[in-house]
Scaffold this motif. Structure first.
Motif, short mmCIF file in Angstrom:
data_model
loop_
_atom_site.label_atom_id
_atom_site.label_comp_id
_atom_site.label_asym_id
_atom_site.label_seq_id
_atom_site.Cartn_x
_atom_site.Cartn_y
_atom_site.Cartn_z
N VAL A 184 44.83 24.36 53.74
CA VAL A 184 44.45 25.74 54.07
C VAL A 184 44.12 25.84 55.56
O VAL A 184 43.40 25.00 56.10
CB VAL A 184 43.24 26.21 53.24
N ASP A 185 44.66 26.86 56.22
CA ASP A 185 44.26 27.22 57.57
C ASP A 185 43.36 28.45 57.52
O ASP A 185 43.45 29.25 56.59
CB ASP A 185 45.48 27.54 58.45
N PHE A 186 42.54 28.60 58.54
CA PHE A 186 41.59 29.71 58.60
C PHE A 186 41.84 30.45 59.91
O PHE A 186 41.66 29.89 60.99
CB PHE A 186 40.16 29.20 58.52
N VAL A 187 42.26 31.72 59.79
CA VAL A 187 42.72 32.46 60.96
C VAL A 187 42.05 33.83 61.02
O VAL A 187 42.13 34.61 60.06
CB VAL A 187 44.26 32.65 60.93
N LEU A 188 41.41 34.11 62.14
CA LEU A 188 40.88 35.45 62.39
C LEU A 188 42.06 36.36 62.69
O LEU A 188 42.83 36.10 63.62
CB LEU A 188 39.91 35.44 63.56
N ALA A 189 42.23 37.41 61.90
CA ALA A 189 43.38 38.29 62.09
C ALA A 189 43.05 39.70 61.65
O ALA A 189 42.28 39.92 60.72
CB ALA A 189 44.59 37.77 61.30
N MET B 177 32.27 36.07 57.77
CA MET B 177 32.85 35.93 56.44
C MET B 177 33.79 34.72 56.39
O MET B 177 33.77 33.93 55.44
CB MET B 177 33.60 37.20 56.05
N LEU B 178 34.62 34.59 57.41
CA LEU B 178 35.60 33.51 57.43
C LEU B 178 34.92 32.14 57.52
O LEU B 178 35.39 31.16 56.94
CB LEU B 178 36.57 33.70 58.60
N GLU B 179 33.80 32.07 58.22
CA GLU B 179 33.07 30.82 58.31
C GLU B 179 32.52 30.40 56.95
O GLU B 179 32.54 29.21 56.59
CB GLU B 179 31.93 30.94 59.32
N VAL B 180 32.03 31.38 56.18
CA VAL B 180 31.55 31.07 54.82
C VAL B 180 32.70 30.54 53.97
O VAL B 180 32.57 29.53 53.26
CB VAL B 180 30.92 32.32 54.16
N GLY B 181 33.86 31.20 54.04
CA GLY B 181 35.02 30.75 53.29
C GLY B 181 35.49 29.38 53.73
O GLY B 181 35.87 28.53 52.90
N ARG B 182 35.48 29.14 55.03
CA ARG B 182 35.92 27.85 55.57
C ARG B 182 35.04 26.72 55.06
O ARG B 182 35.55 25.69 54.58
CB ARG B 182 35.88 27.91 57.10
N GLU B 183 33.73 26.87 55.13
CA GLU B 183 32.82 25.83 54.66
C GLU B 183 33.01 25.57 53.17
O GLU B 183 33.03 24.41 52.72
CB GLU B 183 31.38 26.23 54.94
N ARG B 184 33.20 26.65 52.44
CA ARG B 184 33.34 26.53 50.98
C ARG B 184 34.60 25.77 50.61
O ARG B 184 34.58 24.87 49.76
CB ARG B 184 33.36 27.93 50.37
N ILE C 20 44.83 37.87 52.88
CA ILE C 20 44.31 38.73 53.95
C ILE C 20 42.93 39.25 53.55
O ILE C 20 42.69 39.57 52.38
CB ILE C 20 45.27 39.91 54.17
N ALA C 21 42.05 39.34 54.53
CA ALA C 21 40.66 39.75 54.26
C ALA C 21 40.09 38.89 53.14
O ALA C 21 39.38 39.37 52.26
CB ALA C 21 40.59 41.24 53.88
N GLY C 22 40.41 37.60 53.21
CA GLY C 22 40.09 36.67 52.12
C GLY C 22 38.64 36.27 52.04
O GLY C 22 38.22 35.66 51.05
#
Length: 287
Positions: free
Chosen positions: A152-157, A136-143, A106-108
């Motif tokens: 890994v899934d990427f979820v806005l929550a 922030m999530l987009e940076v983590g997703r690309e990385r 969470i808040a990863g």
């Protein structure tokens, strides 16, 4: 004037671009603000040292992290002299993560923990990297995609509701340097308890209260002078790092957070002070 074919091609390209943006995150995305003037009226909370209406805080925090997202990892290394990597490594050592498990970070943000969990749970496991902030999530997703993390899934929550996730769906929950930014921490802890499987564990890695008074004074001096200055020089944003320093001081101390976890239903709660209490790892279990 463009002909009909050119207009159709332009329209199709626009639709494809829009579809790509929508596919960037899981379709279960939900970042609704649970605090509105209708639900909370004029009730107030803190935003750093400022007092704001509860309904405003989520947007203000979003502005901070949208501003710092691109420089977030660099600033973490500079602010902590690289020690944040050791803090995270210690938290992971307490996770008990195993192959085949389901993990929610969470808040990863940029995905430091999720990247390690992706490797540890293996092809039969699954990791969800969630964050309330799209930048922030987009940076983590690309990385993580560049690192080959395909489980890994990427979820806005929103941490207060964790609305996209079903009851008792994760073996492990982690939140690293994110809880202090949540408007209603008690609600977030209750939501974490809800989505955790029986026997699962929660780990909270967060700034806390130094246990030595001389260190506390030196830490205050550093936080309120060096951090905003580095923010200005590196990220061109002193104000966000002023908020960072203030939000740390407003976060519950070690014992208070442990009691909050227990009130949310977690059992066998404990905490470990790191760097003399500048940071603490709290741990709790769901019976």
């Amino acid at each position: 004037m463009p002909n009909n074919n050119e207009m159709s091609k332009t329209s199709a390209q626009s639709s494809n671009t829009q579809a790509a943006k929508q596919a960037a995150f899981n379709q279960r995305d939900d970042i609704n603000n649970p605090h509105t003037p209708d639900t909370d009226g004029a009730e107030e909370t803190h935003f750093g040292y400022k007092t704001v209406n509860k309904a405003e805080k989520q947007a203000r925090v979003a502005d901070v992290f949208t501003s710092v997202a691109k420089k977030y990892d660099i600033m973490n290394d500079l602010m902590s002299f690289g020690i944040h990597r050791l803090w995270k490594r210690f938290a992971i050592s307490l996770s008990g993560v195993r192959a085949g498990q389901h993990v929610l970070d969470i808040a990863g943000g940029t995905g430091d923990l999720a990247k390690v969990f992706s490797r540890e749970v293996g092809r039969n496991g699954h990791v969800v990297l969630s964050d309330i902030n799209a930048a922030m999530l987009e940076v983590g997703r690309e990385r993580l995609i560049n690192a080959g993390c395909n489980n890994v899934d990427f979820v806005l929550a929103n941490a207060e509701t964790l609305a996209p996730f079903e009851d008792e769906s994760f073996d492990l929950l982690t939140i690293s340097f994110g809880l202090r930014n949540v408007t209603d921490k008690d609600a977030a802890l209750r939501s974490m308890y809800r989505v955790l499987k029986p026997g699962g564990r929660l780990l909270i890695l967060e700034f806390s209260k130094p246990i030595f008074e001389p260190l506390s004074k030196a830490y205050d001096l550093y936080s309120f002078t060096a951090l905003p200055l580095m923010g200005k020089l590196v990220a061109n944003d002193a104000e966000s790092y002023q908020y960072l320093a203030e939000s740390i001081r407003m976060h519950p101390d070690q014992q208070t957070l442990k009691q909050m976890m227990e009130q949310a239903g977690f059992e066998n709660c404990d905490y470990h002070n790191l760097t003399a209490g500048i940071v603490a790892v709290h741990r709790g279990f769901k019976a």
